[in-house]
Design a protein around this motif. Structure first.
Motif, PDB file in Angstrom:
ATOM      1  N   THR A   1       3.453  -5.179  -1.935  1.00 25.96           N
ATOM      2  CA  THR A   1       3.708  -6.521  -2.442  1.00 25.96           C
ATOM      3  C   THR A   1       5.049  -7.012  -1.912  1.00 25.96           C
ATOM      4  OG1 THR A   1       2.478  -6.019  -4.454  1.00 25.96           O
ATOM      5  CG2 THR A   1       3.980  -7.894  -4.543  1.00 25.96           C
ATOM      6  N   LEU A   2       5.077  -8.246  -1.454  1.00 30.71           N
ATOM      7  CA  LEU A   2       6.297  -8.865  -0.973  1.00 30.71           C
ATOM      8  C   LEU A   2       7.145  -9.267  -2.167  1.00 30.71           C
ATOM      9  CD1 LEU A   2       7.622  -9.874   1.687  1.00 30.71           C
ATOM     10  CD2 LEU A   2       6.544 -12.075   1.240  1.00 30.71           C
ATOM     11  N   GLY A   3       8.396  -8.813  -2.191  1.00 29.65           N
ATOM     12  CA  GLY A   3       9.302  -9.147  -3.283  1.00 29.65           C
ATOM     13  C   GLY A   3       9.927 -10.521  -3.106  1.00 29.65           C
ATOM     14  N   VAL A   4      10.674 -10.962  -4.109  1.00 31.89           N
ATOM     15  CA  VAL A   4      11.290 -12.289  -4.051  1.00 31.89           C
ATOM     16  C   VAL A   4      12.313 -12.393  -2.929  1.00 31.89           C
ATOM     17  CG1 VAL A   4      10.887 -12.834  -6.471  1.00 31.89           C
ATOM     18  CG2 VAL A   4      13.000 -11.667  -5.799  1.00 31.89           C
ATOM     19  N   ASP A   5      12.845 -11.271  -2.478  1.00 27.59           N
ATOM     20  CA  ASP A   5      13.801 -11.266  -1.374  1.00 27.59           C
ATOM     21  C   ASP A   5      13.112 -11.047  -0.027  1.00 27.59           C
ATOM     22  OD1 ASP A   5      13.065  -8.670  -1.787  1.00 27.59           O
ATOM     23  OD2 ASP A   5      15.092  -7.871  -1.877  1.00 27.59           O
ATOM     24  N   HIS A   6      11.777 -11.179   0.004  1.00 28.28           N
ATOM     25  CA  HIS A   6      10.942 -11.034   1.207  1.00 28.28           C
ATOM     26  C   HIS A   6      10.959  -9.624   1.773  1.00 28.28           C
ATOM     27  CE1 HIS A   6      11.702 -15.427   1.063  1.00 28.28           C
ATOM     28  NE2 HIS A   6      10.380 -15.406   1.177  1.00 28.28           N
ATOM     29  N   ARG A   7      11.156  -8.651   0.953  1.00 28.84           N
ATOM     30  CA  ARG A   7      11.122  -7.255   1.380  1.00 28.84           C
ATOM     31  C   ARG A   7       9.906  -6.559   0.780  1.00 28.84           C
ATOM     32  NH1 ARG A   7      17.086  -4.831   1.784  1.00 28.84           N
ATOM     33  NH2 ARG A   7      18.141  -6.713   2.459  1.00 28.84           N
ATOM     34  N   ILE A   8       9.451  -5.524   1.495  1.00 26.58           N
ATOM     35  CA  ILE A   8       8.379  -4.693   0.965  1.00 26.58           C
ATOM     36  C   ILE A   8       8.832  -3.243   1.010  1.00 26.58           C
ATOM     37  CG2 ILE A   8       6.503  -6.231   1.652  1.00 26.58           C
ATOM     38  CD1 ILE A   8       5.923  -4.283   3.968  1.00 26.58           C
ATOM     39  N   THR A   9       8.266  -2.454   0.148  1.00 28.39           N
ATOM     40  CA  THR A   9       8.422  -1.008   0.218  1.00 28.39           C
ATOM     41  C   THR A   9       7.160  -0.477   0.867  1.00 28.39           C
ATOM     42  OG1 THR A   9       9.778  -0.943  -1.767  1.00 28.39           O
ATOM     43  CG2 THR A   9       8.698   1.114  -1.110  1.00 28.39           C
ATOM     44  N   LEU A  10       7.328   0.251   1.965  1.00 24.68           N
ATOM     45  CA  LEU A  10       6.154   0.804   2.639  1.00 24.68           C
ATOM     46  C   LEU A  10       5.518   1.871   1.756  1.00 24.68           C
ATOM     47  CD1 LEU A  10       7.555   1.186   6.256  1.00 24.68           C
ATOM     48  CD2 LEU A  10       6.123  -0.634   5.352  1.00 24.68           C
ATOM     49  N   PRO A  11       4.227   1.790   1.551  1.00 24.25           N
ATOM     50  CA  PRO A  11       3.548   2.780   0.724  1.00 24.25           C
ATOM     51  C   PRO A  11       3.713   4.200   1.294  1.00 24.25           C
ATOM     52  CG  PRO A  11       2.121   0.894   1.119  1.00 24.25           C
ATOM     53  CD  PRO A  11       3.308   0.745   2.020  1.00 24.25           C
ATOM     54  N   ARG A  12       3.755   5.156   0.399  1.00 21.71           N
ATOM     55  CA  ARG A  12       3.947   6.550   0.796  1.00 21.71           C
ATOM     56  C   ARG A  12       2.928   6.997   1.848  1.00 21.71           C
ATOM     57  NH1 ARG A  12       4.396  11.080  -3.591  1.00 21.71           N
ATOM     58  NH2 ARG A  12       6.594  10.945  -3.113  1.00 21.71           N
TER      59      ARG A  12
END
Length: 73
Positions: free
Chosen positions: A8-19
């Motif tokens: 999911t894209l966060g409000v700061d336009h960053r994502i955490t790559l899934p494991r």
């Protein structure tokens, strides 16, 4: 093999790559990634470190035509 993982894209336009993706690409902190955009969509690749691929910084060979011409080497 084709499989899907989601982020999911966060409000700061960053994502955490899934494991599953980090493990599949063998990613470590500090690794570089490349996004390839074409008519089929977008793909993500791990960029080799300089000691693995000394040609990765030659931008004159970094066009889409070059990627296509050398994709099967």
């Amino acid at each position: 093999m084709r499989r899907s993982v989601y982020a999911t894209l966060g409000v700061d336009h960053r994502i955490t790559l899934p494991r599953a993706l980090r493990e599949y690409l063998r990613l470590q902190p500090g690794d570089s990634l490349r996004f390839v955009i074409d008519d089929e969509g977008v793909s993500l690749e791990r960029v080799p470190h300089m000691d693995q691929d000394c040609f990765s910084t030659f931008t004159e060979w970094a066009s889409a035509d070059d990627d296509e011409a050398y994709a099967n080497l």
